[in-house]
Motif scaffolding. Sequence first.
Motif, mmCIF file in Angstrom:
data_model
loop_
_atom_site.group_PDB
_atom_site.id
_atom_site.type_symbol
_atom_site.label_atom_id
_atom_site.label_comp_id
_atom_site.label_asym_id
_atom_site.label_seq_id
_atom_site.Cartn_x
_atom_site.Cartn_y
_atom_site.Cartn_z
ATOM 1 N N LYS A 279 0.800 -1.224 0.000
ATOM 2 C CA LYS A 279 0.000 0.000 0.000
ATOM 3 C C LYS A 279 0.836 1.280 0.000
ATOM 4 N N PRO A 280 1.863 1.392 0.863
ATOM 5 C CA PRO A 280 2.646 2.630 0.856
ATOM 6 C C PRO A 280 3.293 2.929 -0.495
ATOM 7 N N SER A 281 3.842 1.895 -1.166
ATOM 8 C CA SER A 281 4.476 2.115 -2.462
ATOM 9 C C SER A 281 3.453 2.497 -3.520
ATOM 10 N N VAL A 282 2.316 1.813 -3.503
ATOM 11 C CA VAL A 282 1.259 2.105 -4.468
ATOM 12 C C VAL A 282 0.767 3.536 -4.313
ATOM 13 N N ALA A 283 0.649 3.988 -3.070
ATOM 14 C CA ALA A 283 0.098 5.317 -2.788
ATOM 15 C C ALA A 283 1.042 6.447 -3.162
ATOM 16 N N LEU A 284 2.304 6.139 -3.439
ATOM 17 C CA LEU A 284 3.253 7.181 -3.799
ATOM 18 C C LEU A 284 2.852 7.909 -5.074
ATOM 19 N N PHE A 285 2.154 7.222 -5.982
ATOM 20 C CA PHE A 285 1.888 7.758 -7.316
ATOM 21 C C PHE A 285 0.524 8.425 -7.413
ATOM 22 N N PHE A 286 0.487 9.542 -8.154
ATOM 23 C CA PHE A 286 -0.760 10.249 -8.405
ATOM 24 C C PHE A 286 -0.590 11.074 -9.677
ATOM 25 N N LEU A 287 -1.676 11.662 -10.172
ATOM 26 C CA LEU A 287 -1.630 12.451 -11.400
ATOM 27 C C LEU A 287 -1.432 13.930 -11.078
ATOM 28 N N GLU A 288 -0.753 14.637 -11.973
ATOM 29 C CA GLU A 288 -0.454 16.043 -11.727
ATOM 30 C C GLU A 288 -1.726 16.876 -11.584
ATOM 31 N N LYS A 289 -2.793 16.494 -12.266
ATOM 32 C CA LYS A 289 -4.035 17.253 -12.179
ATOM 33 C C LYS A 289 -4.619 17.242 -10.759
ATOM 34 N N ASP A 290 -4.195 16.291 -9.944
ATOM 35 C CA ASP A 290 -4.682 16.197 -8.566
ATOM 36 C C ASP A 290 -3.792 16.918 -7.564
ATOM 37 N N THR B 269 1.167 9.493 -21.888
ATOM 38 C CA THR B 269 -0.123 10.152 -22.088
ATOM 39 C C THR B 269 -0.328 11.344 -21.164
ATOM 40 N N VAL B 270 -0.059 11.178 -19.879
ATOM 41 C CA VAL B 270 -0.264 12.254 -18.905
ATOM 42 C C VAL B 270 0.911 12.292 -17.941
ATOM 43 N N PRO B 271 1.185 13.457 -17.333
ATOM 44 C CA PRO B 271 2.265 13.536 -16.336
ATOM 45 C C PRO B 271 1.961 12.644 -15.134
ATOM 46 N N VAL B 272 2.970 11.905 -14.703
ATOM 47 C CA VAL B 272 2.854 11.027 -13.537
ATOM 48 C C VAL B 272 3.706 11.584 -12.409
ATOM 49 N N CYS B 273 3.106 11.676 -11.231
ATOM 50 C CA CYS B 273 3.804 12.257 -10.084
ATOM 51 C C CYS B 273 3.976 11.227 -8.972
ATOM 52 N N HIS B 274 4.938 11.476 -8.115
ATOM 53 C CA HIS B 274 5.089 10.647 -6.921
ATOM 54 C C HIS B 274 5.784 11.441 -5.824
ATOM 55 N N PHE B 275 5.490 11.093 -4.593
ATOM 56 C CA PHE B 275 6.182 11.675 -3.454
ATOM 57 C C PHE B 275 7.495 10.936 -3.244
ATOM 58 N N LEU B 276 8.449 11.631 -2.642
ATOM 59 C CA LEU B 276 9.751 11.026 -2.359
ATOM 60 C C LEU B 276 9.909 10.782 -0.865
ATOM 61 N N PRO B 277 10.504 9.643 -0.493
ATOM 62 C CA PRO B 277 10.820 9.399 0.922
ATOM 63 C C PRO B 277 11.777 10.464 1.433
ATOM 64 N N GLN B 278 11.873 10.594 2.742
ATOM 65 C CA GLN B 278 12.659 11.688 3.300
ATOM 66 C C GLN B 278 14.165 11.494 3.188
#
Length: 329
Positions: free
Chosen positions: A110-121, A312-321
């Motif tokens: 779950k934590p790894s999956v949740a790292l990714f989101f779309l730039e529109k969000d 197709t669309v920009p893909v974003c993710h958070f980075l660990p500290q």
Amino acid sequence: MKFHFFHIIIFLVLVIVTTNGEETLPPQLYWKSMLPNTPMPKAITNLLHPSGYWSEEKATWVDVGKGGVDVGVRKGDNEGSGSDVNVGVGHSDSPFDYLYAASETQLHDKPSVALFFLEKDLHHGTKLNLQFTKTTSNNEAKFLPKRVANSIPFSSNKVEYILNKLNIKKGSKDAQIVKNTISECEEHGIKGEEKSCVTSLESMVDFTASKLGKNVEAVSTQVNKESEFQEYTIAQEVKKLGEKNKAVVCHKENYPYAVFYCHKTDTTKVYSVPLEGVDGNRVKAVAVCHTDTSQWNPKHLAFQVLKVQPGTVPVCHFLPQDHVVWVSK
């Protein structure tokens, strides 16, 4: 499988003298000499040895292990296939390795999956399920002085020598981790990417300065406290960092001493993202958005999670500290 702690003997010196008699600066001073206007982020200061350089006459046990990172076996690697190794043939367990398809472990993490989101969000009010854990400890793998790091080979052709040098038992879990990390570092990057695995803080500064110049900002995710997997809301004042879309991103690798996989692309946007958890936890996160994902593996974790196609669309993710992002000011 977790990276078990182990110890190695490293000789550290207060002032290192090169063959031509010139002094080599300690990493903190080297940073200041190269980047006088760039504050050092916590992700870096956490990895500096608290005692500085030790006397060459005093051999000291330096705890260089780090836990909490799974490893998989690369395709074509026939070693370490016993019960001690989590075999994921053809896959990388790092969500930041864009060449490899997602493993079954990643798809259920779950934590790894949740790292990714779309730039529109990426805006105030968006709710995301995330988990932030503190990755630093007294036992975390620290930076070695550049001269010491350079004296230890970092090559798949020298694995046996490396294991002997670091007092790591052949066939052990730690030995497999060393092999996997070196293998990842030696593979070609995606098209348009300039990459290097740096084995010292000085080398990281040199690589970044060569790509972005010296007028740079270094940032990392800042976590107040550990949290369970929970809902976070993006707060106000999301801020884009840097000029244009140029950045150097350095991902912390799993290795006996501090090694970072650094790569520079011209299709990366960097954002500072304030987050507020339902438990009151506040996180100043760093998010990276990739505007061109056409060269990524079509079965990469991000595409499977977000249900989008490469390019197709920009893909974003958070980075660990414990990762560092560099942008031009």
